[in-house]
Scaffold this motif. Structure first.
Motif, PDB file in Angstrom:
ATOM      1  N   GLN A 253      -4.426   0.207  46.487  1.00 51.34           N
ATOM      2  CA  GLN A 253      -4.207  -0.607  45.295  1.00 51.34           C
ATOM      3  C   GLN A 253      -2.755  -0.568  44.849  1.00 51.34           C
ATOM      4  N   SER A 254      -2.013   0.465  45.257  1.00 52.08           N
ATOM      5  CA  SER A 254      -0.599   0.565  44.888  1.00 52.08           C
ATOM      6  C   SER A 254       0.248  -0.532  45.526  1.00 52.08           C
TER       7      SER A 254
ATOM      8  N   ARG B 212      -7.412  -7.813  37.533  1.00 54.21           N
ATOM      9  CA  ARG B 212      -7.540  -8.998  38.393  1.00 54.21           C
ATOM     10  C   ARG B 212      -6.577  -8.899  39.579  1.00 54.21           C
ATOM     11  N   TYR B 213      -7.140  -8.734  40.761  1.00 51.40           N
ATOM     12  CA  TYR B 213      -6.342  -8.575  41.970  1.00 51.40           C
ATOM     13  C   TYR B 213      -6.951  -9.388  43.112  1.00 51.40           C
ATOM     14  N   CYS B 214      -6.108  -9.756  44.050  1.00 52.04           N
ATOM     15  CA  CYS B 214      -6.583 -10.332  45.302  1.00 52.04           C
ATOM     16  C   CYS B 214      -6.603  -9.210  46.329  1.00 52.04           C
ATOM     17  N   VAL B 215      -7.771  -8.653  46.577  1.00 52.29           N
ATOM     18  CA  VAL B 215      -7.880  -7.505  47.465  1.00 52.29           C
ATOM     19  C   VAL B 215      -7.424  -7.861  48.875  1.00 52.29           C
ATOM     20  N   ALA B 216      -7.759  -9.073  49.344  1.00 50.72           N
ATOM     21  CA  ALA B 216      -7.358  -9.483  50.698  1.00 50.72           C
ATOM     22  C   ALA B 216      -5.847  -9.441  50.865  1.00 50.72           C
ATOM     23  N   ALA B 217      -5.111  -9.804  49.812  1.00 51.78           N
ATOM     24  CA  ALA B 217      -3.649  -9.842  49.895  1.00 51.78           C
ATOM     25  C   ALA B 217      -3.041  -8.452  50.018  1.00 51.78           C
ATOM     26  N   MET B 218      -3.795  -7.415  49.633  1.00 53.71           N
ATOM     27  CA  MET B 218      -3.269  -6.063  49.751  1.00 53.71           C
ATOM     28  C   MET B 218      -3.180  -5.612  51.209  1.00 53.71           C
ATOM     29  N   TYR B 219      -3.804  -6.364  52.102  1.00 58.64           N
ATOM     30  CA  TYR B 219      -3.753  -6.051  53.530  1.00 58.64           C
ATOM     31  C   TYR B 219      -2.879  -7.035  54.298  1.00 58.64           C
TER      32      TYR B 219
ATOM     33  N   ALA C 175     -13.753  -9.445  47.002  1.00 61.56           N
ATOM     34  CA  ALA C 175     -14.323  -8.943  45.752  1.00 61.56           C
ATOM     35  C   ALA C 175     -14.280 -10.031  44.703  1.00 61.56           C
ATOM     36  N   THR C 176     -15.220  -9.993  43.795  1.00 59.40           N
ATOM     37  CA  THR C 176     -15.194 -10.898  42.664  1.00 59.40           C
ATOM     38  C   THR C 176     -14.538 -10.185  41.500  1.00 59.40           C
TER      39      THR C 176
END
Length: 468
Positions: free
Chosen positions: A85-86, A373-380, A459-460
């Motif tokens: 998440q960082s 509110r985050y875009c989890v896919a973008a963290m990868y 994730a929603t």
């Protein structure tokens, strides 16, 4: 029981399970072990009376645990390891800077546990100092490789066993007798510098869990409220940590040697049952050691996957990385075992300088700026919306570390403000400065606040306040 096959990737909803009550048992048991006793004893050893030591320990635990529990609440919401998440704050590659520091901090703590357990293991098995440390390292590796579920199950059992052992130990210490006069809480018995040190040590202990606490809540269903996740985590660490620190202080005030061999100090309170008690003591510290190794592996993997966007790690790769970390930890423990007091004190306070600024930035981003509110896919995705490196955040982080220099006190250095106050209070600027700066720099920027329902297959997003 199967070996966990997930690592740094997102945990899909159909694989989520468990109750937030698990967070109480894992954090209570992880802190209800003899290393925590040492923290509690340090104030008495430094000359503060028992009454003021108790107040300082309680205050430090209540404060530090707030931030730890706030990180824990991120796990079910995002379903990813804490340090992944960082990437939203530091950039996908830039997050490698705090990650590397986190890995180093937990390697040092894991090594410290090997030293703490050396004599306890030798009391059960007649082996050399070095072999006792090596054996503890091997046990840590095996359990850590099994992963998340085994760690939680050990936590559940150890909550009950450790509570029983340490409750009986507290009764035995009380029966042993505490010198009169050590409880007096008055201006005449108050030592400001030592009191501040006690608060700092207790707070830094609980703050130190921040960079990996969500690793142990990420499998929980996303429907679990943030409030429940926070309070079960908070109460678990406050109960486990505070009670053991208070017992450590009580034992030190009763002239018991807690700091050099806390395992034996407890076992000797149970004549005829020493071996059984040693077993509980060893497994208790083993649980925390496994958590350190497990999250060191997660952070190490996060660093390298930032460059190639990889989200799945094979079991062979997992074992190799864990084995390398365990080998490094064991080597450090063997090298530092005969100069442990200075080593342990330095890493306990030193972690504040590097881990707390990260915590402040992460929490400011999660609760104040993006509101969950985050875009989890973008963290990868190294080319995604969070970018490769966020130089603004790295600059704030570096500045926060530099700001603490006048407040620092280590075995080899004492800053001017620390000298004026009489002790290290660096955790205060470490929390306030980076959090406020990060908020001021980013409050008017559009930080890719993902609209509800648009994170596609990961994730929603729901804000912490909405699920509270």
């Amino acid at each position: 029981m199967e070996i966990e096959n997930r690592s740094v990737e997102f945990i899909p909803e159909h694989e989520r399970y468990g109750s937030p009550k698990r967070l109480f048992t894992i954090w209570c048991s992880a802190n209800m072990q003899v290393t925590t006793l040492v923290i509690g004893a340090l104030g008495v050893v430094a000359g503060l009376n028992l009454g003021w030591t108790f107040i300082g320990l309680i205050l430090g635990n209540l404060i530090g645990s707030v931030f730890m529990a706030a990180h824990s609440a991120q796990g079910p919401h995002l379903g990813i390891p804490q340090m992944i998440q960082s990437r939203a704050q530091f950039g996908v590659i830039g997050a490698g800077v705090p990650l590397a520091i986190v890995v180093l901090a937990y390697i040092l703590f894991t090594a410290a546990n090997g030293v703490v357990m050396r004599d306890s293991i030798k009391a059960v098995a007649p082996i050399s100092d070095n072999n006792a440390i090596i054996l503890f390292g091997v046990l840590t590796l095996v359990v850590g490789f099994m992963g998340y579920e085994l760690i939680h199950r050990i936590g559940a059992w150890m909550s009950a066993l450790s509570s029983l052992v340490f409750a009986l130990a507290a009764y035995a210490v009380w029966q042993h007798g505490v010198p009169s006069g050590v409880w007096e809480v008055s201006a005449g018995t108050f030592k400001f510098a030592v009191f501040c040190l006690v608060v700092t040590q207790a707070a830094s202990w609980t703050l130190g869990f921040g960079p990996y606490v969500a690793d142990y809540s990420r499998y929980l269903p996303s429907s679990i409220s943030t409030r429940l996740t926070f309070w079960y985590s908070y109460l678990g660490i406050v109960v486990g940590s505070t009670l053991l620190m208070l017992l450590g202080a009580l034992m030190a005030a009763s002239a018991m040697d807690v700091t050099t061999d806390p395992g034996s100090a407890i076992a000797k309170l149970f004549p005829g049952y020493e071996t059984l008690v040693y077993g509980v003591v060893i497994v208790g510290v083993l649980e925390w050691n496994v958590m350190n190794l497990y999250s060191s592996y997660m952070s190490t993997t996060t660093i390298f996957t930032g460059f190639n966007g990889k989200v799945r790690i094979s079991l062979l790769t997992k074992f190799v990385i864990m084995a390398i970390v365990a080998a490094i930890v064991t080597w450090i423990a063997i090298a530092a075992q005969y100069n442990f007091s200075a080593y342990f004190s330095d890493i306990l306070i030193g972690q504040v300088y590097v881990l707390v600024p990260w915590s402040a930035i992460n929490l400011a981003d999660y609760y104040w700026i993006r509101k969950g509110r985050y875009c989890v896919a973008a963290m990868y995705d190294v080319n995604g919306i969070y970018g490769k490196v966020n130089w603004n955040t790295l600059s704030i982080y570096a500045f926060a570390v530099v700001v603490q220099i006048p407040f620092m006190e280590l075995s080899f250095y004492k800053g001017p403000i620390a000298a004026l106050v009489g002790t290290d209070i660096s955790w205060l600027p470490a929390l306030v400065v980076p959090g406020v700066l990060y908020y001021l720099v980013n409050r008017r920027k559009q930080l890719h606040l993902t609209p509800f329902g648009s994170v596609q297959s990961f994730a929603t997003p729901v804000t912490p306040l909405e699920r509270a």
